[in-house]
Design an enzyme around this catalytic site. Sequence first.
Site, mmCIF file in Angstrom:
data_model
loop_
_atom_site.group_PDB
_atom_site.id
_atom_site.type_symbol
_atom_site.label_atom_id
_atom_site.label_comp_id
_atom_site.label_asym_id
_atom_site.label_seq_id
_atom_site.Cartn_x
_atom_site.Cartn_y
_atom_site.Cartn_z
ATOM 1 N N ASP A 136 38.483 56.289 -3.626
ATOM 2 C CA ASP A 136 39.057 57.713 -3.983
ATOM 3 C C ASP A 136 38.322 58.478 -4.829
ATOM 4 O OD1 ASP A 136 40.489 59.935 -4.055
ATOM 5 O OD2 ASP A 136 42.342 58.917 -4.359
ATOM 6 N N GLU A 145 45.727 65.324 0.525
ATOM 7 C CA GLU A 145 46.653 65.406 -0.470
ATOM 8 C C GLU A 145 46.708 66.665 -0.952
ATOM 9 O OE1 GLU A 145 46.008 63.324 -4.517
ATOM 10 O OE2 GLU A 145 45.093 61.934 -3.233
ATOM 11 N N HIS A 179 49.584 60.473 1.555
ATOM 12 C CA HIS A 179 49.523 60.492 0.205
ATOM 13 C C HIS A 179 50.744 60.202 -0.335
ATOM 14 C CE1 HIS A 179 49.527 62.401 -4.056
ATOM 15 N NE2 HIS A 179 48.577 61.440 -3.967
ATOM 16 N N ALA A 180 50.786 59.256 -1.351
ATOM 17 C CA ALA A 180 52.261 59.045 -2.150
ATOM 18 C C ALA A 180 51.931 58.580 -3.535
ATOM 19 C CB ALA A 180 52.877 57.760 -1.462
ATOM 20 N N GLY A 181 52.927 57.936 -4.061
ATOM 21 C CA GLY A 181 52.603 57.832 -5.561
ATOM 22 C C GLY A 181 53.489 58.875 -6.451
ATOM 23 N N GLY A 193 47.850 56.357 -13.090
ATOM 24 C CA GLY A 193 47.269 57.592 -12.637
ATOM 25 C C GLY A 193 46.231 58.408 -12.734
ATOM 26 N N SER A 194 45.297 57.643 -13.622
ATOM 27 C CA SER A 194 44.017 58.051 -14.340
ATOM 28 C C SER A 194 43.190 57.872 -12.923
ATOM 29 C CB SER A 194 43.685 57.242 -15.363
ATOM 30 O OG SER A 194 43.626 55.915 -15.303
ATOM 31 N N ASP A 195 42.136 59.116 -12.832
ATOM 32 C CA ASP A 195 41.103 58.942 -12.010
ATOM 33 C C ASP A 195 40.020 59.916 -12.367
ATOM 34 O OD1 ASP A 195 41.371 61.947 -10.925
ATOM 35 O OD2 ASP A 195 43.067 61.097 -9.980
ATOM 36 N N LYS A 255 43.478 50.362 -2.775
ATOM 37 C CA LYS A 255 42.281 51.455 -3.247
ATOM 38 C C LYS A 255 41.875 51.456 -4.438
ATOM 39 C CE LYS A 255 43.954 55.710 -2.749
ATOM 40 N NZ LYS A 255 44.650 56.991 -2.026
ATOM 41 N N ASP A 265 50.808 65.251 2.558
ATOM 42 C CA ASP A 265 51.629 65.046 0.984
ATOM 43 C C ASP A 265 52.822 65.680 1.336
ATOM 44 O OD1 ASP A 265 51.134 64.668 -2.136
ATOM 45 O OD2 ASP A 265 52.606 66.225 -1.550
ATOM 46 N N LYS A 308 39.985 53.944 -7.325
ATOM 47 C CA LYS A 308 39.419 55.342 -7.926
ATOM 48 C C LYS A 308 38.144 55.115 -8.212
ATOM 49 C CE LYS A 308 43.441 57.461 -7.546
ATOM 50 N NZ LYS A 308 43.850 58.505 -6.571
ATOM 51 N N GLU A 364 37.991 58.750 0.307
ATOM 52 C CA GLU A 364 39.035 59.781 0.230
ATOM 53 C C GLU A 364 38.572 60.984 -0.656
ATOM 54 O OE1 GLU A 364 43.708 59.951 -1.394
ATOM 55 O OE2 GLU A 364 42.726 58.082 -0.438
ATOM 56 N N ASN A 390 38.868 61.660 -5.625
ATOM 57 C CA ASN A 390 39.459 63.016 -6.273
ATOM 58 C C ASN A 390 38.510 64.117 -6.380
ATOM 59 O OD1 ASN A 390 41.146 60.184 -7.287
ATOM 60 N ND2 ASN A 390 42.549 61.933 -6.771
#
Length: 448
Positions: free
Chosen positions: A252, A305, A355-357, A26-28, A222, A328, A224, A278, A254
């Site tokens: 993305d 999101e 958006h998901a995850g 999940g890191s961005d 995708k 989202d 990041k 994104e 973020n």
Amino acid sequence: MSTTLPRITAVDSYDIRFPTSRELDGSDAMNPDPDYSAAYLVLRTDAGDGLEGHGFTFTIGRGNDVQVAAINALRPHLVGRAVGELCADPGLLSRDLIGDSQLRWLGPEKGVMHMAIGAVVNAVWDLAAKRADKPLWRFLADAEPEWLVSQVDFRYIADALTPDQALELLRKGRAGRAEREQDLLRRGYPGYTTSPGWLGYSDEKLTRLALQALADGFTQIKLKVGANLADDIRRMRAARAAVGPVVRIAIDANQRWNVAEAIAWTKALAEFDPYWIEEPTSPDDVLGHASIRAAVAPVRVATGEHVQNRIVFKQLLQAGAIDVLQIDAARVGGVNENLAILLLAAKFNVPVCPHAGGVGLCELVQHLSMFDYLALSGTTENRVIEYVDHLHDHFLDPARIHRGHYLAPTAPGFSAQLHTGSIARFSYPDGEFWVNDPDILIALESAV
């Protein structure tokens, strides 16, 4: 025989946290150490049928303290309400929650309280679909267009979408539904995966997971981006080498950049043919997104999101600021507001790629996209749902992927229910995992 109507008897809330920061899942560029978490609730009733409503909203760690408190603040609106009336008209509860003036002051219709309302409203839809013995996507697709329109709050969006226009869209959307449902049940709904692209992953891991995505049937991945341009160029080169020229690679940021920086950075990566950029800047900057879109075409601009409500989505669409709209399931005020946003997207003919995850976002949003396909947009062209292969085993009805497609859920409800064992193990701070976690113990000893 008692004639007392079944009622909501309790709203139980839970702070559920998973230690995803340990592996940098999940890191961005903006969120380097997320612990994927769910502010989770269960609606309990005295109906005697054993059915409950489950809902949650997603955070990345300590924000759960605040989010659970916000859910608890809504409890007086729920306890004692008649179950049948609640499930027959979730829109009435939605309007009551949004209209609580003292809590509305904290938004209005944005932030922590709005996310809490979304969690509660989604729990009601979960209960309503279970009582109808249907998965939510089918519960929505089977509903009469007039009833669906009644569930939408048109305040602040009627200048872009009127109830009559929404009704027309839904009536037209029903044509050919039977054939589309057969296709959905046979093939599923197309997805794409972000699993290779977390910013903390090594190039070797990125390449390995990108190749795995191809083997799993995905036609889009995708990555990041946004922390270091030289690193992004190297990582995009590795990704493109792994997947070849045909597979789409979305990127993305973020929300990392100013407008000019977003334009320059995206152009610097253009040689690798990114499909979309994104969240290139603040999700609230409508005109900034419009400027970026004009400057980076043919690279598409996607966001959503972190868009706070239907009003900001309306403005993004009116300004021609986005090519891809990303709903989202848990950011806005639940299913009712997402119905409004899907209708807006249909009105402006902009594809929705959710958006998901996170924790359970794949489980939820698949229902909204499948409804959209069956009863509104009528197409999956240039539409995909994000997929991240994390934490699905904690759900009773986990998202299922086959050949790069989400398979349609068959169990009644919104696929929102966690296993009781997962709730017990990962409840914070008293769950078994956290009680025995050495990092927590060290922190507690240091505090003493």
